[in-house]
Design a protein around this motif. Structure first.
Motif, PDB file in Angstrom:
ATOM      1  N   VAL A  34       6.267  -2.322   1.923  1.00 40.83           N
ATOM      2  CA  VAL A  34       5.669  -3.646   1.762  1.00 40.83           C
ATOM      3  C   VAL A  34       4.701  -3.594   0.585  1.00 40.83           C
ATOM      4  O   VAL A  34       3.848  -2.712   0.510  1.00 40.83           O
ATOM      5  N   ARG A  35       4.835  -4.554  -0.329  1.00 38.36           N
ATOM      6  CA  ARG A  35       3.987  -4.607  -1.517  1.00 38.36           C
ATOM      7  C   ARG A  35       2.745  -5.436  -1.262  1.00 38.36           C
ATOM      8  O   ARG A  35       2.694  -6.230  -0.337  1.00 38.36           O
ATOM      9  N   HIS A  36       1.778  -5.281  -2.143  1.00 40.62           N
ATOM     10  CA  HIS A  36       0.520  -6.023  -2.038  1.00 40.62           C
ATOM     11  C   HIS A  36       0.760  -7.528  -2.036  1.00 40.62           C
ATOM     12  O   HIS A  36       0.149  -8.268  -1.262  1.00 40.62           O
ATOM     13  N   ALA A  37       1.653  -8.010  -2.868  1.00 43.14           N
ATOM     14  CA  ALA A  37       1.933  -9.453  -2.981  1.00 43.14           C
ATOM     15  C   ALA A  37       2.543 -10.031  -1.704  1.00 43.14           C
ATOM     16  O   ALA A  37       2.476 -11.238  -1.483  1.00 43.14           O
ATOM     17  N   GLU A  38       3.123  -9.189  -0.875  1.00 48.34           N
ATOM     18  CA  GLU A  38       3.762  -9.650   0.361  1.00 48.34           C
ATOM     19  C   GLU A  38       2.799  -9.682   1.550  1.00 48.34           C
ATOM     20  O   GLU A  38       3.175 -10.121   2.624  1.00 48.34           O
ATOM     21  N   THR A  39       1.572  -9.244   1.340  1.00 52.70           N
ATOM     22  CA  THR A  39       0.602  -9.208   2.430  1.00 52.70           C
ATOM     23  C   THR A  39      -0.248 -10.467   2.444  1.00 52.70           C
ATOM     24  O   THR A  39      -0.283 -11.218   1.467  1.00 52.70           O
ATOM     25  N   SER A  40      -0.951 -10.681   3.556  1.00 51.05           N
ATOM     26  CA  SER A  40      -1.860 -11.818   3.664  1.00 51.05           C
ATOM     27  C   SER A  40      -2.929 -11.497   4.710  1.00 51.05           C
ATOM     28  O   SER A  40      -2.793 -10.551   5.486  1.00 51.05           O
ATOM     29  N   GLY A  41      -3.979 -12.292   4.728  1.00 51.55           N
ATOM     30  CA  GLY A  41      -5.022 -12.162   5.737  1.00 51.55           C
ATOM     31  C   GLY A  41      -5.779 -10.847   5.663  1.00 51.55           C
ATOM     32  O   GLY A  41      -6.099 -10.346   4.580  1.00 51.55           O
ATOM     33  N   ARG A  61       2.121   0.798  -1.523  1.00 44.78           N
ATOM     34  CA  ARG A  61       3.219   0.431  -0.636  1.00 44.78           C
ATOM     35  C   ARG A  61       2.821   0.769   0.794  1.00 44.78           C
ATOM     36  O   ARG A  61       2.259   1.832   1.056  1.00 44.78           O
ATOM     37  N   LEU A  62       3.125  -0.131   1.702  1.00 46.46           N
ATOM     38  CA  LEU A  62       2.859   0.085   3.119  1.00 46.46           C
ATOM     39  C   LEU A  62       4.186   0.329   3.809  1.00 46.46           C
ATOM     40  O   LEU A  62       5.125  -0.456   3.654  1.00 46.46           O
ATOM     41  N   TYR A  63       4.269   1.417   4.538  1.00 47.10           N
ATOM     42  CA  TYR A  63       5.515   1.781   5.211  1.00 47.10           C
ATOM     43  C   TYR A  63       5.149   2.455   6.521  1.00 47.10           C
ATOM     44  O   TYR A  63       4.434   3.453   6.524  1.00 47.10           O
TER      45      TYR A  63
END
Length: 114
Positions: A34-41, A61-63
């Protein structure tokens, strides 16, 4: 893909990954994480704090339950994600996989028609 000695040590220590699997896992995380741009909150705020703490990081990246910190395509280190944020990562990954499945199915339908 380059993995630093420190990142190798942290992957063995924190992820329990064997030495032979480190490069393969780093590539997988870089492509599927998961990329930074795909995160929220709150998750996005936490990732922002990693950028400010790790000045050389330009990609995170978050995995799974880990954050993998990259500089270009060099893996620098691996950090554990706080437990309260892991469900957010799982939800984002599921939605990405679902979008990928739908796109794949629509591509197959257009191939059959054409």
């Amino acid at each position: 893909m380059i993995v630093t000695k420190h990142a190798k040590y942290r992957m063995k220590q924190r992820c329990g990954i064997r030495k032979k699997s480190i490069n393969k896992m780093a590539k997988k995380v870089y492509q599927l994480g998961v990329r930074h741009a795909e995160t929220s909150g709150d998750l996005q705020k936490w990732v922002d704090s990693l950028y400010f703490y790790n000045k050389s990081a330009n990609q995170i990246r978050l995995y799974g339950d880990m954050a993998y910190i990259f500089h270009n395509q060099k893996l620098i280190t691996v950090i554990k994600v706080p437990e309260n944020l892991v469900p957010d990562i799982v939800a984002i990954r599921r939605s990405k996989e679902e979008k990928g499945r739908r796109k794949h199915e629509s591509d197959r339908r257009t191939q059959k028609i054409g």
